[in-house]
Design an enzyme around this catalytic site. Sequence first.
Site, PDB file in Angstrom:
ATOM      1  N   GLY A  64       0.780  -1.230   0.000  1.00 21.83           N
ATOM      2  CA  GLY A  64       0.000   0.000   0.000  1.00 21.83           C
ATOM      3  C   GLY A  64       0.812   1.280   0.000  1.00 21.83           C
ATOM      4  CB  SER A  65       4.244   2.254  -1.010  1.00 24.19           C
ATOM      5  OG  SER A  65       4.338   1.844  -2.347  1.00 24.19           O
ATOM      6  CG  ASN A  66       1.419   3.174  -5.777  1.00 21.18           C
ATOM      7  OD1 ASN A  66       1.797   4.188  -6.336  1.00 21.18           O
ATOM      8  ND2 ASN A  66       1.995   1.995  -5.968  1.00 21.18           N
ATOM      9  CG  LEU A 104      -1.328  -8.049  -7.166  1.00 19.59           C
ATOM     10  CD1 LEU A 104      -0.206  -8.846  -6.520  1.00 19.59           C
ATOM     11  CD2 LEU A 104      -0.873  -7.476  -8.501  1.00 19.59           C
ATOM     12  CE  LYS A 105     -11.239 -11.164  -6.135  1.00 18.66           C
ATOM     13  NZ  LYS A 105     -12.033 -11.730  -7.132  1.00 18.66           N
ATOM     14  CG  ASN A 118      -4.127  -0.759 -12.571  1.00 22.34           C
ATOM     15  OD1 ASN A 118      -3.955  -1.035 -11.379  1.00 22.34           O
ATOM     16  ND2 ASN A 118      -3.417  -1.347 -13.530  1.00 22.34           N
ATOM     17  CG  HIS A 165       1.298  -1.704 -15.568  1.00 21.49           C
ATOM     18  ND1 HIS A 165       1.073  -2.985 -15.084  1.00 21.49           N
ATOM     19  CD2 HIS A 165       2.324  -1.808 -16.449  1.00 21.49           C
ATOM     20  CE1 HIS A 165       1.927  -3.813 -15.652  1.00 21.49           C
ATOM     21  NE2 HIS A 165       2.694  -3.132 -16.485  1.00 21.49           N
ATOM     22  CG  ASP A 203      -1.850  -3.905 -17.287  1.00 17.39           C
ATOM     23  OD1 ASP A 203      -2.399  -3.391 -16.302  1.00 17.39           O
ATOM     24  OD2 ASP A 203      -1.028  -4.831 -17.198  1.00 17.39           O
ATOM     25  CD  GLU A 227       4.428   2.042  -9.284  1.00 20.11           C
ATOM     26  OE1 GLU A 227       3.464   1.704  -8.593  1.00 20.11           O
ATOM     27  OE2 GLU A 227       5.357   1.262  -9.568  1.00 20.11           O
TER      28      GLU A 227
HETATM   29  C1  GRF Z   1       3.086  -1.129  -7.589  1.00 19.60           C
HETATM   30  O1  GRF Z   1       4.270  -1.333  -8.273  1.00 19.60           O
HETATM   31  C2  GRF Z   1       1.952  -0.986  -8.567  1.00 19.60           C
HETATM   32  O2  GRF Z   1       2.309  -0.362  -9.740  1.00 19.60           O
HETATM   33  C3  GRF Z   1       1.621  -2.406  -8.859  1.00 19.60           C
HETATM   34  O3  GRF Z   1       1.750  -3.062  -7.617  1.00 19.60           O
HETATM   35  C4  GRF Z   1       2.680  -2.363  -6.791  1.00 19.60           C
HETATM   36  C5  GRF Z   1       1.977  -2.036  -5.519  1.00 19.60           C
HETATM   37  O4  GRF Z   1       2.799  -1.437  -4.562  1.00 19.60           O
HETATM   38  N1  GRF Z   1       0.391  -2.528  -9.577  1.00 19.60           N
HETATM   39  P1  GRF Z   1       2.173  -0.858  -3.220  1.00 19.60           P
HETATM   40  O5  GRF Z   1       1.301  -1.932  -2.605  1.00 19.60           O
HETATM   41  O6  GRF Z   1       1.371   0.364  -3.582  1.00 19.60           O
HETATM   42  O7  GRF Z   1       3.361  -0.526  -2.358  1.00 19.60           O
END
Ligand code: GRF
Length: 200
Positions: free
Chosen positions: A12-14, A82-83, A99, A101, A142, A171
């Site tokens: 969940g860093s994003n 991832l689903k 999304n 990517h 994608d 990202e």
């Molecule tokens: C990221 O690289 C994102 O692009 C991909 O999965 C990773 C998730 O990272 N789809 P995080 O869980 O947000 O740290």
Amino acid sequence: MKKIAVLISGGGSNLQSIIDRIEDGCIKNAKIEVVISNKKDAYGLERAKKHGIEAVFSKDEKEIKKIILDRKCDLIVLAGFLKILSGDFLKEFKNKIINIHPSLIPSFCGMGYYGIKVHEAVVNYGVKITGATVHFVEEEADAGPIILQEAVEVSSSDTADIVQKKVLELEHRILPKVVDLFCQDLIDINGRIVSIKEKK
Ligand code: GRF
């Protein structure tokens, strides 16, 4: 105020980058209503709780759909989710799901390209530039309209881990940027072509 649901499967860093940019005011007109993970032990759920955001574990797409509809979310952000979502789900939220990517789509994307595998493929192919892409989600993986991309150089000594780190920085910049644009109604879609309106 736009309501956001963030779907995650991992660290969940994003998600954190969106939380931080809402808190420091860079993302305007937005509130994360709920974070949903299809993995029970995803650290992203803890991140949400730490910021007083509702955090739900669910593997069931129907349940996920209901949670999002009940909370009247305007935007669904897939941030490392991832689903694969069904056609029905995508139809329900057309042009409302984005999304992130970790490559420059249409390179290194689609079935099988996720996580570190993307960056391994980048290193093995020997490309000199890679990057990150935020796009709308459609049925083919994608393949939806591209909203924003940013690139970074790959050097011949880079390992997949190094590339992953470089791309993750991008990202964390472009995903919050797109969330802000969406929440201010500054994104136009015309077929596959996305344009960003000028801020007034
Ligand atoms: C990221 O690289 C994102 O692009 C991909 O999965 C990773 C998730 O990272 N789809 P995080 O869980 O947000 O740290």
